[in-house]
Structures are given as structure tokens and as C-alpha cells.
Scaffold this active site. Structure first.
Site, PDB file in Angstrom:
ATOM      1  N   ASP A  80       0.929  -1.635  -0.023  1.00 37.95           N
ATOM      2  CA  ASP A  80       0.155   0.123  -0.071  1.00 37.95           C
ATOM      3  C   ASP A  80       0.754   0.950  -0.343  1.00 37.95           C
ATOM      4  OD1 ASP A  80       0.559  -0.160   2.903  1.00 37.95           O
ATOM      5  OD2 ASP A  80      -0.672   0.728   3.490  1.00 37.95           O
TER       6      ASP A  80
ATOM      7  N   ASP B  13       1.979   3.126   2.373  1.00 43.53           N
ATOM      8  CA  ASP B  13       3.439   3.626   3.272  1.00 43.53           C
ATOM      9  C   ASP B  13       4.157   2.340   3.189  1.00 43.53           C
ATOM     10  OD1 ASP B  13       0.897   2.756   4.338  1.00 43.53           O
ATOM     11  OD2 ASP B  13       1.415   3.492   6.911  1.00 43.53           O
TER      12      ASP B  13
HETATM   13  C1  VG1 Z   1      -7.965  -0.016   8.677  1.00 47.50           C
HETATM   14  C2  VG1 Z   1      -8.069  -1.415   8.897  1.00 47.50           C
HETATM   15  C3  VG1 Z   1      -7.167  -1.466   9.894  1.00 47.50           C
HETATM   16  C4  VG1 Z   1      -5.901  -1.058   9.894  1.00 47.50           C
HETATM   17  C5  VG1 Z   1      -5.915   0.499   9.498  1.00 47.50           C
HETATM   18  C6  VG1 Z   1      -4.821   1.350   9.722  1.00 47.50           C
HETATM   19  O1  VG1 Z   1      -8.627   0.544  10.225  1.00 47.50           O
HETATM   20  O2  VG1 Z   1      -8.978  -2.420   9.571  1.00 47.50           O
HETATM   21  O3  VG1 Z   1      -6.826  -3.147  10.325  1.00 47.50           O
HETATM   22  O4  VG1 Z   1      -4.952  -1.033  11.404  1.00 47.50           O
HETATM   23  O5  VG1 Z   1      -7.301   0.621   8.267  1.00 47.50           O
HETATM   24  O6  VG1 Z   1      -3.929   0.490   8.532  1.00 47.50           O
HETATM   25  P1  VG1 Z   1     -10.497   0.936   9.613  1.00 47.50           P
HETATM   26  O7  VG1 Z   1     -10.592   1.393  11.162  1.00 47.50           O
HETATM   27  O8  VG1 Z   1     -10.601   1.872   8.452  1.00 47.50           O
HETATM   28  O9  VG1 Z   1     -11.078  -0.316   9.438  1.00 47.50           O
HETATM   29  V1  VG1 Z   1      -2.714   1.694   7.433  1.00 47.50           V
HETATM   30  O10 VG1 Z   1      -2.386   0.354   6.193  1.00 47.50           O
HETATM   31  O11 VG1 Z   1      -3.553   2.658   7.298  1.00 47.50           O
HETATM   32  O12 VG1 Z   1      -1.546   2.720   8.752  1.00 47.50           O
HETATM   33 CO    CO Z   2      -0.677   1.898   5.407  1.00 49.02          CO
END
Ligand code: VG1
Ligand code: CO
Length: 553
Positions: free
Chosen positions: A287, A289
Site C-alpha cells: 500500500d 506507506d
Molecule cells: C484500517 C484497517 C486496520 C488497519 C488500519 C491502518 O482501519 O481495518 O486493520 O490497522 O486501517 O492501516 P479502519 O479503522 O479503517 O478499519 V494503514 O495501512 O492505514 O496504517
Molecule cells: Co498502510
């Protein structure tokens, strides 16, 4: 208008805010808003000031700063450098072009003994002036800031009346070098080197190279985001794969107009390459980052929950884990596939709320070696973030050891442990009020569900998940609605904490079939009854008007 006062140092500015911002509450993974929103005057500065006033040890400490290369990255780094210098940070470590993946930042924070890090990324959300921007805060263990810290930062933003910043030309990020602003040293380093060295320590890259060079063709999609330069160095450099193995390998400010989210919807070019079964035996994508990963084999998509289970079952193939694992953890909505493997291995398996920060204490206290989330995140105690490229190398190491296809490996795994059919349905951009109403209605109905019939089974548990951290005893409640049936099937509902437009409802579906059952069904078919039942129970279609989810994983 803000007023600016000069302090005794002519270049140190104290900028007054007319009134504090009230909407800087970090979500699942830092503060995330549209780029336009972040461009409001003093908005970024306010959040940074709150971080710099709150993060312990800032004055005289070391701070790691970088980002995923999206629009606003370099400007953000410039502002952080000038504000951190104004707060008396001893040393700021940042990177050439500001490129630093989240796991690489985590590693640097740890090895440089920094007081923390600031990562400019909205992760898998689109970038560019029309996309999203974000600020992630990491603590001294290299992991996402714990809730007590983000709560304190948020509280500060609501009372802030000024911020401090040096008036100084931007430090050049074009090449490595050492600079200074007042008493603060700014070190610009290559953001790739240390991470690649870490991977060399964990894996037997020679073995992977021999395997790949023996007609095992792979494709990697960096999605025009941060992993491009890392992947080129690792795959096309150290592993000697043909040039072009890394697709979309140049980080772009708008990610080429795409959504850098490695799933079957947003990485569909790569997915079709593999699922149409032509030239490649293995495919992967990361992804924005670099902390997420998607794994594909020829004609085969690996569900992230299965991926965690498979890495756990085969961890001893990797030199760094050859002595086995102490324990594992998964987020609550992640399928129980890894639980079954942990049981077989005789190791602990913890269940945490969504968000990597909840793994921190377990990793720091040495209770787990691997952990993961259903949202394409797997990682280990080598850093304190999920790690996309590490996961890809882990898969390749297993394949190099087992000398088989991804599909064979999955089938062998299910034949031994049974299969957890699993899917996540995301309903994006729902009007916030509608989503809240839907969610609260389901929450209020849960107690009456216990013992009643749901998708041809009885409900054995229905609640809003509460987590008690086994290390510090802290309680985090309301982490997702769970409906658990007497055959172990589960439906979980959550509202996303990372979206920027309206609300996103996530519905997680899971059903276990033991090793002598039908292991080769299409997951949507295997889960059809659960899907239908939750739709009518939660009134998803009725209340949102959406006939189907935006994204199905
Ligand atoms: C989403 C995912 C979660 C992950 C978060 C950050 O959160 O479901 O598992 O840890 O993104 O990922 P949410 O609250 O939208 O379901 V990343 O790659 O943004 O650091
Ligand atoms: Co991420």
C-alpha cells in the site's frame, strides 16, 4: 488573522492561533483528512505543535521523520523540521526525497533510539491535491502511538493558542547530508539502506534468489507509492529478478491517480495477471506507506487471515524464526485461522482490537513473535509496524523451501487445519448519521440475539468487543460488534477509523469448515447464508440503499 511575534532569536516565531481546532482526533492510524482540509491555514502546524508538546523527551531527543511521497510530503517534512527545531529537538533524521516507508521508519526509530517518529501518510487512501493526507505518530518503541498518547495529543489540540516554528529555508532533501537549524542537527539519510540490511539479516536471500532464478516468475506492484525504491533494490537488485519485476515502482505524488490499496479492487491489474494464470507464479502488492501486502499465486488469491496462519505454520523456514515462535496475535475481526495453527504449535494466540498499536505491548514484552490483521497486514517483532515487503519475502522464503506453488501450499494448509472461509464487505461513503444509526441499532439488539437462531445456528455470544491489555491491564471498549454462532462462525461489524468521506461500514464474515469438509468453495458462496442474514438483521441495504458492498475482499 494569526499574529506573529518574534522572540529573542530573530528567526524563532511564535504564531498565535485565533482559536484551537476541534477536529484533530487521531483515528485508527493517526490523523487523516483530505489534502484540502489539511491545507487550511495552521491546520498541520496545530497538530504538529500538539505532538511536539506531548511526546515525552522531545527537547534534546532524536526524532525520525519521513513519508510515503504523496502530495504534501516534502512540505510537511519542512514544517516538521522547522517546528521540531523550535522545540529544541537535538537531532532530526529524515530521508532523501522524504521517502520512508512506515516499517522502515519503525526500524529507524528503534535503531537510532529516537523518542519517536512522525510519518506523513494517509496509508492506502488516495493522494494528490484531490486525495488525502495524514500524520502518523510513532512512539519510542517504533510502533504507532498508544491511545493514552494520542488522547493527550488530541486534548492539547483543543486548547492550543500558538505554535513555535523557525523561519528558515527548506532543508534540501535531494541528497544525503547533515544540516543545522539553531542547535538542531538535521541528518538526511538514504531511507532504503537500513531497511534492506534488516531484511538481509532476517531472510536467506541467496536461497530465495536461487529459487526465483529457476523459472519462478514474480510480479510486484508498488502502486506508485513508497515501496518502489525498496522493492527495486530487493527484487531487481539482491534477488536478481528481471528488470520490470517491480511495476509502478516510481513514487508519485498522486500515486498515478490510483488508490494505493492492495486488494482485488484497487490492485486489479496485478490481480488479473495472476488470476488469469498466465506468466507469473507469484504476485504481490503493497500500500501507500508500505505496511500492507497482498499475496497472489497463479489462479490464487491469499486471504490475509490465511496468510497470517500460513506464515505462523511455516515460520521455521525463515532463518530469523528458525527456533520457533513464542506466541502470535491477531486483531479481533481477523479470522481464527491462526488460532488453529497456534493451538497445534502449543503457543499463545492473543486477540486484540483493530489497529497495530494494540500489538505493541505484546511484542515489547516478548509474548508474541508474529501478528496480523485481516486488512492485509502481517508483521513480527523485527519492527513495531506491519511490514509489506517483509511479508512478501516471508512468502518467497517458504516457497523456496517447499518448492511448490502458492495454491498447493494453501491447499496443503487447509487439508491439515481446515479452512476458515472469510470475507470482508466494505460499504464506503455512507452518510455518517445513517451509518451511526445502523450501528447503534444493531448494538442495542445484540443482547436479545443471544440464544436465538441466526443463519441456521444459535447465537452463543453477541457483544461489543472489550479488550484488556494483558501487559498493562488497560481496558479499551466498544471495538466492534460481534455475533458468534455455536459452530464458531462469526459476523463482526465495525465503523472504519481511517476514512475521510462519510462513514465506512465494515462487515467481517467467517465460517469454519474442517479438513474433511468442502475446502474449495468460492468464499462468497460458502458465506452466502451469513451474508444474507446479516444484511436483513442489520438492515444494511434498506438503510444505506446500497445493494452491494463497495469493496469485497
Ligand atoms: C484500517 C484497517 C486496520 C488497519 C488500519 C491502518 O482501519 O481495518 O486493520 O490497522 O486501517 O492501516 P479502519 O479503522 O479503517 O478499519 V494503514 O495501512 O492505514 O496504517
Ligand atoms: Co498502510
Amino acid at each position: 488573522m494569526s499574529s506573529k511575534d518574534l522572540t529573542s532569536d530573530n528567526n524563532l516565531l511564535r504564531v498565535c492561533l485565533d482559536k484551537p481546532f476541534s477536529d484533530q482526533k487521531p483515528g485508527t492510524s493517526g490523523l487523516r483528512k483530505s489534502t484540502k482540509y489539511f491545507q487550511q491555514s495552521n491546520y498541520l502546524e496545530s497538530f504538529l505543535e500538539a505532538i511536539l508538546q506531548t511526546l515525552p523527551g522531545i527537547e534534546g531527543g532524536i526524532l525520525v521523520v519521513g513519508g510515503d511521497g504523496r502530495f504534501g510530503n516534502k512540505h510537511g517534512i519542512d514544517v516538521i523540521i522547522r517546528m521540531a527545531a523550535a522545540h529544541g529537538v537535538n537531532k532530526i533524521i529524515t530521508t532523501v526525497d522524504g521517502i520512508l516507508s512506515t516499517p522502515a521508519a519503525s526500524h529507524l526509530i528503534r535503531t537510532e533510539k529516537a523518542v519517536g517518529g512522525i510519518i506523513l501518510s494517509a496509508s492506502h487512501n488516495p493522494g494528490g491535491s484531490e486525495g488525502d493526507f495524514g500524520v502518523k505518530i510513532n512512539g519510542p518503541n517504533g510502533g504507532p502511538a498508544v491511545e493514552s498518547l494520542t488522547d493527550a495529543i488530541y486534548a492539547k489540540t483543543t486548547k492550543l493558542d500558538h505554535y513555535l516554528i523557525f523561519n528558515h529555508d527548506p532543508i534540501s532533501l535531494d541528497s544525503s547530508g547533515t544540516h543545522a537549524i539553531s542547535n538542531t542537527i538535521i541528518e538526511v539519510i538514504d531511507g532504503i539502506d537500513a531497511y534492506v540490511e534488516l531484511m538481509q539479516k532476517i531472510f536467506d536471500l541467496d536461497k530465495i534468489r536461487d529459487f526465483l532464478n529457476n523459472d519462478f516468475h514474480i510480479a510486484f506492484d508498488a502502486m506508485h507509492a513508497v515501496t518502489g525504491p525498496y522493492a527495486i533494490r530487493l527484487f531487481e537488485g539482491l534477488l536478481n529478478t528481471p528488470s520490470g519485476t517491480v511495476r509502478n515502482g516510481v513514487p508519485l505524488e498522486d500515486f498515478g491517480g490510483c488508490h494505493p490499496d492492495p486488494n482485488l479492487t484497487y490492485a486489479k491489474d496485478l490481480a488479473s495477471l495472476l488470476l488469469e494464470g498466465k506468466d507469473f507464479a507469484f504476485g504481490a502488492a503493497c500500500d501507500g506507506d508500505g505496511d500492507r501486502n497482498m499475496i497472489l499465486g497463479r489462479n490464487c488469491f491469499v486471504n490475509p487471515s490465511d496468510s497470517l496462519a500460513l506464515l505462523t505454520a511455516n515460520a521455521t523456514c525463515v532463518p530469523a524464526y528458525s527456533n520457533g515462535l513464542v506466541g502470535v496475535a491477531r486483531s479481533m475481526p481477523t479470522s481464527s485461522a491462526v488460532d488453529v495453527v497456534a493451538k497445534d504449535l502449543g503457543i499463545d494466540c492473543f486477540e486484540t482490537p483493530t489497529g497495530w498499536k494494540f500489538f505493541g505491548n505484546l511484542l515489547d514484552s516478548g509474548q508474541i513473535t508474529l501478528c496480523g490483521e485481516e486488512s492485509f497486514g502481517t508483521g513480527s517483532n523485527h519492527v513495531r509496524e506491519k511490514d509489506g515487503l517483509w511479508s512478501v519475502l516471508f512468502w518467497l522464503q517458504i516457497l523456496a523451501e517447499k518448492k511448490c506453488s502458492v495454491q498447493d501450499l494453501m491447499r496443503q494448509h487447509w487439508a491439515k487445519f481446515g479452512r476458515h472461509y472469510y470475507s470482508r464487505h466494505d460499504y464506503e461513503s455512507i452518510e455518517t448519521d445513517k451509518a451511526q444509526d445502523l450501528y447503534m441499532r444493531v448494538e442495542s439488539l445484540l443482547p436479545s440475539l443471544i440464544g436465538s437462531s441466526f443463519a441456521s445456528h444459535n447465537v452463543s455470544l453477541a457483544d461489543n468487543f472489550t479488550y484488556r491489555d494483558p501487559v498493562d491491564g488497560s481496558i479499551t471498549n466498544r471495538q466492534g460488534l460481534r455475533i458468534i454462532l455455536d459452530d464458531g462462525s462469526r459476523v463482526v461489524l465495525r465503523l472504519s477509523g481511517t476514512g475521510t468521506q462519510g462513514a465506512t461500514l465494515r462487515v467481517y464474515l467467517e465460517r469454519y469448515v474442517s479438513s474433511n469438509g468442502n475446502l474449495t468453495q468460492d468464499p462468497q458462496e460458502a458465506l452466502a447464508e451469513l451474508i444474507q442474514t446479516i444484511d436483513s438483521f442489520a438492515e444494511i441495504t434498506k438503510r444505506t440503499g446500497m445493494k452491494r458492498p463497495t469493496v469485497i475482499t
